[in-house]
Design a protein around this motif. Structure first.
Motif, short mmCIF file in Angstrom:
data_model
loop_
_atom_site.label_atom_id
_atom_site.label_comp_id
_atom_site.label_asym_id
_atom_site.label_seq_id
_atom_site.Cartn_x
_atom_site.Cartn_y
_atom_site.Cartn_z
N LEU A 109 43.05 5.96 -8.69
CA LEU A 109 44.04 5.20 -7.94
C LEU A 109 45.45 5.60 -8.33
O LEU A 109 46.37 5.59 -7.50
N VAL A 110 45.65 5.98 -9.60
CA VAL A 110 46.96 6.52 -10.01
C VAL A 110 47.20 7.86 -9.33
O VAL A 110 48.31 8.14 -8.85
N MET A 111 46.16 8.68 -9.26
CA MET A 111 46.29 9.97 -8.58
C MET A 111 46.67 9.77 -7.11
O MET A 111 47.51 10.49 -6.57
N LYS A 112 46.08 8.77 -6.48
CA LYS A 112 46.41 8.50 -5.08
C LYS A 112 47.86 8.07 -4.93
O LYS A 112 48.54 8.47 -3.99
N LEU A 113 48.34 7.26 -5.87
CA LEU A 113 49.74 6.85 -5.84
C LEU A 113 50.66 8.06 -5.95
O LEU A 113 51.63 8.19 -5.20
N VAL A 114 50.35 8.96 -6.87
CA VAL A 114 51.18 10.16 -7.05
C VAL A 114 51.15 11.04 -5.80
O VAL A 114 52.19 11.51 -5.32
N LEU A 115 49.97 11.27 -5.25
CA LEU A 115 49.86 12.13 -4.06
C LEU A 115 50.54 11.50 -2.86
O LEU A 115 51.11 12.22 -2.02
N ASN A 116 50.52 10.18 -2.76
CA ASN A 116 51.21 9.50 -1.67
C ASN A 116 52.72 9.70 -1.72
O ASN A 116 53.39 9.65 -0.69
N ARG A 117 53.24 9.92 -2.90
CA ARG A 117 54.69 10.02 -3.08
C ARG A 117 55.21 11.45 -3.13
O ARG A 117 56.40 11.67 -3.34
N LYS A 140 42.40 13.70 1.49
CA LYS A 140 41.36 13.75 2.51
C LYS A 140 40.14 14.54 2.05
O LYS A 140 39.00 14.14 2.31
N GLY A 141 40.38 15.67 1.38
CA GLY A 141 39.28 16.54 1.01
C GLY A 141 38.52 16.12 -0.24
O GLY A 141 37.36 16.49 -0.41
N TYR A 142 39.15 15.35 -1.10
CA TYR A 142 38.50 15.03 -2.38
C TYR A 142 38.67 13.56 -2.79
O TYR A 142 37.67 12.84 -2.97
N ASP A 144 39.84 10.59 -1.53
CA ASP A 144 39.38 9.42 -0.77
C ASP A 144 37.86 9.26 -0.83
O ASP A 144 37.34 8.15 -0.82
N LYS A 145 37.15 10.39 -0.89
CA LYS A 145 35.69 10.33 -1.00
C LYS A 145 35.27 9.74 -2.35
O LYS A 145 34.31 8.96 -2.43
N GLN A 146 35.98 10.12 -3.40
CA GLN A 146 35.68 9.58 -4.71
C GLN A 146 35.95 8.08 -4.78
O GLN A 146 35.14 7.31 -5.32
N ILE A 147 37.07 7.68 -4.22
CA ILE A 147 37.42 6.25 -4.22
C ILE A 147 36.39 5.47 -3.41
O ILE A 147 35.99 4.36 -3.79
N ALA A 148 35.95 6.03 -2.29
CA ALA A 148 34.95 5.35 -1.46
C ALA A 148 33.65 5.15 -2.23
O ALA A 148 32.99 4.10 -2.09
N THR A 149 33.26 6.12 -3.03
CA THR A 149 32.05 5.99 -3.84
C THR A 149 32.16 4.81 -4.80
O THR A 149 31.23 4.00 -4.94
N HIS A 150 33.30 4.71 -5.47
CA HIS A 150 33.52 3.60 -6.40
C HIS A 150 33.59 2.28 -5.65
O HIS A 150 33.06 1.26 -6.12
N ARG A 151 34.25 2.28 -4.52
CA ARG A 151 34.39 1.05 -3.73
C ARG A 151 33.02 0.51 -3.32
O ARG A 151 32.74 -0.68 -3.44
N ASN A 152 32.14 1.39 -2.86
CA ASN A 152 30.81 0.99 -2.45
C ASN A 152 29.99 0.49 -3.65
O ASN A 152 29.23 -0.48 -3.55
#
Length: 222
Positions: A109-117, A140-142, A144-152
């Motif tokens: 989630l920190v990585m997503k924050l950094v990439l978003n900015r 998109k390529g990596y 979000d898929k990882q986060i979706a796995t954890h979310r599920n």
């Protein structure tokens, strides 16, 4: 008396919440993020060399890392073990969630924050379009898929019990609250009713509300 060095919109919010759950006396030293970089002020380095928050000072003891702080507070101030299970197997599960929150989930989630900015200041304007495109591509390529796995995984876990360790609220739920707040803001919980319900129940707790009153508005950076 305990002093919590509290940075706005940070992991220290859950420490503040736990202090309110425990009902122990404490005082707050407040710090504000830089509005452009979102970094903590250099003044925090006077308290801990890494300049991060939360930092808790109790007498001559200075502790960083929210998981370590939660374990310390529970061991020292939760004499009746209200916030930690007594069953041996449940304690192992409790320990797992304390470590999973920051060891497995939060880095994504920190990585997503950094990439978003990447397409925003303070990235130099001339490379913002390229940087932003790279950030979106990696997500998109990596990522979000990882986060979706954890979310599920988490959604399925909460299908089995009310809280993360069985049906009793514990400090593990406090530790897990921050990454789930971040996931709600960065990964989305639209298709996860159990995780949404968890956060709603967390937000409704009187101690959580008191922590917001003490620490000020809590807005998770997206």
């Amino acid at each position: 008396m305990i002093t919590l060095h509290h940075l706005n919109n940070s992991r220290s919010q859950r420490i503040l919440w736990f202090l309110e759950e425990l009902g122990v006396p404490y005082q707050i030293q407040r710090y504000q993020r830089d509005s452009l970089t979102m970094l903590a002020p250099v003044e925090l380095q006077k308290i801990h060399p890494l300049g991060k928050s939360p930092v808790l000072v109790d007498g001559d003891l200075t502790l960083a890392e929210s998981g370590a702080i939660i374990e310390y507070l529970q061991e020292v101030y939760d004499e009746q073990e209200v916030f930690k299970p007594t069953d041996l197997r449940a304690r192992q599960e409790y320990r797992y969630w304390l470590h999973y929150a920051e060891g497995s989930l939060m880095p994504l989630l920190v990585m997503k924050l950094v990439l978003n900015r990447l397409g925003l200041p303070p990235v130099p304007w001339v490379i913002r379009p390229l940087a932003g495109a790279i950030g979106k591509g990696v997500q998109k390529g990596y990522l979000d898929k990882q986060i979706a796995t954890h979310r599920n995984y988490l959604e399925q876990h909460l299908n089995k019990s009310a809280w993360f360790v069985g049906n009793a609220f514990s400090a593990a739920d406090i530790q897990m609250s921050f990454p789930l707040e971040a996931m709600a803001g960065r990964g989305g919980l639209d298709e996860c009713p159990q995780l949404q319900n968890f956060l709603q129940r967390v937000h409704a707790r009187p101690a959580y509300q008191r922590a917001l009153e003490q620490g000020g508005p809590f807005i998770m950076p997206e």
